[in-house]
Structure formats: C-alpha cells, structure tokens
Motif scaffolding. Structure first.
Motif: not given
Length: 239
Positions: A148-169
C-alpha cells in the motif's frame, strides 16, 4: 533539490529471509520424507543460482524462459547436487517451494521498515520499488502489508533489464513522470543500488549496517546504517 520520488530496493533493504535458504529447503524436504543436510543445500543453491544467473540472466527473459521455469530448474538442480536422486519428488517439491516463497512464510520485514515507509509517505513523497526480483514480488509485498505504500512496483522481470542496467531506473522515472534530479533511490548494494542510481542521474542512499566493511568511498551523507535514520536524511534533501 526538490525531492518528489523515492524508489526502494527490497531484499535486505525492506525484507529479508527468515532463515537461510538451505534451512528452508531442508525443512520442506523433511516434510517430503527426505533427509538432506542444510549446509549442503546452502552450498548447492549458491552454486546453482550463480551458474543460472550467468547462463540465463534476469530469469532467462531474453531467452524465452519464464521466472517460474527458471526457479523450478534452480530448485531441482540444487536438490540433485545435494544428492537427491528421486526425480518424481523433485517437481512437486520445487513447485511447493516456488509457491511458498510468494508468501510471508519465508520473508520478514526488516526492523524500522514500516515506520520509515510511513514517514516517507507523511512527507508527501511518491514511492516505488525497483528490484531485481521476479513477478512474485507484488504478492510478497501484499502478504507482508507493504504494497500500500507504493505507487508501483518495477521488477527486473517486468522491465526486461536488471540493476545495475540504467534502463530499469529510466523506466521507473518515466512511469513516475519525475526528472532524475528530483528522485532518490535507497538500497543495500553499492553497485546495483547506490552507484547505478547515481549514474542514472538520481540521488542515492546506501543502507549499510556495518560501514566498516565498505571497500568503496561513499560520502557520509550518502550512508545510513539503519532505516530509522532515513527521514532525517530526507529532510536534508528536501530543503
């Protein structure tokens, strides 16, 4: 800087495992009549997990694999490497562990996390998650009553890239419609959280309970040792 958005890492920042993986796998194996040493399971898991991350990065998303399949393979191979030979039991065992790790059964909220999230909400900040987690993360956060605290949750699976790739940020900033100079990220990993967020143009805070083990030079104003220090640090950023 007028801070508008605060993004969060999850594992070892907001949540941690209740017990080491080896012990949790051992307990489930015991429920299925298997006797396997927890230290052996822990060692096997680390080896299999490391190899899978190298061969099939980000849950094999670019290779047509689902995170569900990825984890079933990791769990099954962990037990095989630990000496389990009964293939008939491996699939249901892996499925059960996959489901249970989607719940609060194996996860606990870190001390100070609930208070920190409420305090950030009271500051009027938009908040989101940026995590190298799979699709189960929203279920886990719901189970522990943090979603309930978050406007959205972005996972590396849904983003298609994982940290530290800047694309997820960059994707999170676009979703929030916030400029990087108006956003900050908090996490416990120097490369994936602190350094990557800064390279994306955001401010970042590194959560490190034991700063004596830090090999990298991080300005004192960018470090917090516990989440109860967060609100005071954010006040400084919002002036």
């Amino acid at each position: 800087m007028k801070l508008k958005l605060l993004t969060w890492d999850v594992k070892d920042t907001l949540l941690r495992l209740r017990l080491p993986v080896g012990q949790q796998y051992q307990a489930e194996a015991k429920n299925n009549g298997l006797r396997v040493d927890s230290a052996t399971l822990e060692s096997s898991f680390r080896q299999v997990y490391r190899n899978h991350c190298r061969l099939f990065p980000n849950y094999g998303s670019s290779q047509g694999m689902t995170s569900h399949r990825w984890w079933l393979d990791v769990v099954s191979q962990t037990f095989r490497l630990s000496g389990v030979r009964d293939e008939k039991i491996l699939q249901p065992l892996a499925e059960k562990l996959y489901r249970d790790f989607s719940t609060a059964k194996y996860w606990e909220v870190l001390p100070g996390a609930r208070e920190a999230l409420k305090g950030c909400g009271d500051l009027g900040l938009k908040m989101a998650v940026i995590s190298n987690f799979d699709r189960r993360l929203e279920d886990v956060l719901r189970q522990v009553d943090l979603d309930r605290h978050f406007d959205f949750v972005l996972t590396s699976e849904s983003a298609g890239v994982s940290k530290p790739d800047l694309g997820i940020f960059h994707k999170a900033l676009k979703m929030a419609d916030v400029l990087p100079q108006c956003a900050a990220h908090i996490g416990d990993d120097y490369v994936n959280d602190y350094k990557a967020a800064r390279e994306a143009g955001m401010f970042s805070l590194l959560l490190q309970p034991d700063t004596g083990h830090l090999r990298e030079a991080v300005p004192p104003g960018h470090l917090i040792q516990s989440l109860d220090q967060l609100i005071l640090r954010l006040h400084g950023l919002m002036k």
